[in-house]
Design an enzyme around this catalytic site. Structure first.
Site, PDB file in Angstrom:
ATOM      1  N   LYS A 193      26.784  30.914  90.064  1.00  0.00           N
ATOM      2  CA  LYS A 193      25.726  29.915  89.960  1.00  0.00           C
ATOM      3  C   LYS A 193      24.492  30.403  90.703  1.00  0.00           C
ATOM      4  O   LYS A 193      23.349  30.192  90.265  1.00  0.00           O
ATOM      5  CB  LYS A 193      26.217  28.583  90.517  1.00  0.00           C
ATOM      6  CG  LYS A 193      25.246  27.414  90.311  1.00  0.00           C
ATOM      7  CD  LYS A 193      24.354  27.171  91.501  1.00  0.00           C
ATOM      8  CE  LYS A 193      23.498  25.922  91.311  1.00  0.00           C
ATOM      9  NZ  LYS A 193      22.544  25.722  92.431  1.00  0.00           N
ATOM     10  N   ASP A 209      16.064  30.628  75.826  1.00  0.00           N
ATOM     11  CA  ASP A 209      17.143  29.651  75.755  1.00  0.00           C
ATOM     12  C   ASP A 209      18.053  29.778  76.975  1.00  0.00           C
ATOM     13  O   ASP A 209      18.908  30.668  77.037  1.00  0.00           O
ATOM     14  CB  ASP A 209      17.938  29.889  74.460  1.00  0.00           C
ATOM     15  CG  ASP A 209      18.977  28.815  74.184  1.00  0.00           C
ATOM     16  OD1 ASP A 209      19.361  28.094  75.122  1.00  0.00           O
ATOM     17  OD2 ASP A 209      19.413  28.695  73.025  1.00  0.00           O
TER      18      ASP A 209
END
Length: 356
Positions: A193, A209
């Protein structure tokens, strides 16, 4: 500094500490020449699922025999891409065994050049699906790209100076912290993360994206053993420095989509000065490595909260109504009291104003 050249990197994120951390790691990496990057060709894949094949092994071989026919049919859908040097490079066929039966799944492997490529490969998959079903002896069903873009990889590496970091003990602790992320999925999830904190910020800023990039990254983090692990690696080199490396899928583009039409995305790309999607992908990967290193270093030394909360305190101070002149004093008290909360900030602000 990426491949010997200085770049200014735009980031779009809600957390100021992300930008600060990446910048600090980039400064440390500069001591040994910054980041070195490389990448594979921009190959995206589309899948055609074929159901009801009575002889799936033979159906797989029949599709491979028809490789040239399928490539020609797919390339006819995007002559402009072929003109620019792209197009289908190969056809792969897999057998996927599921609870509902065995599927024959054909993959179109497409060089999409400077595009992200989703629209191009989806159009090609839809165009070849009927013919692929006939050849395999079944019914085509799903015809869509895969975001597991494991043929479109970007890599970054950097050397982080031991003396700048604080010496051999800090280096060893950074290596230990990274090793836990390699071995433990619970640590790896937060470790990765941290990588995506940097990557997603640049992907978003350039109009690409974020979900596609994130999906590809996390699928790549599942090792061959099927266990989720860290995307990056940190080692100690012969001189006692930390060497960081990162490799992951990076399906980003410069043509099509918001990158070409959104004015902020256009400005971000102009700021970067990149000319190809590969350059963009490599810089993004370098940012991910910088972001990751900064987090691992903080965890292995002072803890993640000190730097994070110092920056977060500024947001809290502003939220409760502190003026620009009052913010520094409120922040200093919040950090010193270790209570970075809105209610405590309100109390501090009231005390400051009462004491005037």
């Amino acid at each position: 500094m990426v491949n010997g050249a200085d770049v200014l990197v735009p980031m779009a994120t809600e957390e100021a500490s992300v930008v600060a951390a990446a910048s600090n790691a980039a400064k440390i990496a500069r001591v040994h020449g910054g980041f070195t990057t490389s990448s594979t060709a921009p190959i995206m894949q589309a899948q055609v699922q074929i159901v009801g094949v009575s002889d799936p092994e033979a159906g797989r071989v029949r599709l491979l025999e028809a490789r040239d026919e399928l490539i020609e049919l797919a390339n006819a859908q995007d002559e402009k891409l072929v003109e620019f040097g792209g197009g289908v490079r190969d056809v792969a066929v897999r057998l996927v065994h599921s609870r509902a039966g065995t599927y024959v799944v054909a993959h179109l492997q497409v060089d999409v050049r400077d595009a992200m490529g989703a629209n191009a490969v989806n159009t090609m998959a839809e165009a070849v699906a009927a013919r692929a079903g006939e050849i395999a002896g079944g019914r085509p069903l799903l015809r869509i790209l895969t975001n597991k873009a494991d043929l479109r990889l970007s890599r970054a590496r950097a050397v982080f100076d031991a003396d700048t970091l604080g010496g051999p003990a800090v280096v060893d602790d950074i290596v230990h912290a990274a090793a836990l992320a390699e071995a433990d999925p619970y640590r790896a999830a937060t470790h990765n993360k941290g990588i995506m904190n940097g990557i997603s910020a640049v992907v978003l800023a350039t109009g690409n994206d974020t979900r596609a990039v994130e999906a590809g990254a996390h699928s790549h983090a599942v090792a061959d053993s099927g266990r989720y692990t860290s995307l990056s690696r940190f080692e100690k080199d012969a001189d006692g420095n930390v060497v960081g490396t990162l490799e992951l899928p990076m399906p980003v583009g410069l043509v099509g989509g918001a990158t070409r039409v959104h004015p902020v995305a256009q400005a971000a790309v102009a700021l970067l000065g990149v000319r190809t999607a590969a350059e963009l992908a490599e810089i993004i990967t370098a940012v991910g490595l910088a972001q990751n290193f900064a987090a691992v270093r903080a965890l292995a030394t002072e803890g993640i909260q000190r730097g994070h909360m110092s920056l977060h305190a500024r947001n809290i101070a502003t939220t409760v109504g502190a003026t620009p002149a009052e913010v520094p004093a409120v922040v200093a008290r919040l950090v010193a009291d270790r209570k970075v909360r809105a209610d405590h900030a309100e109390k501090i602000l009231a005390e400051l104003r009462a004491g005037r």
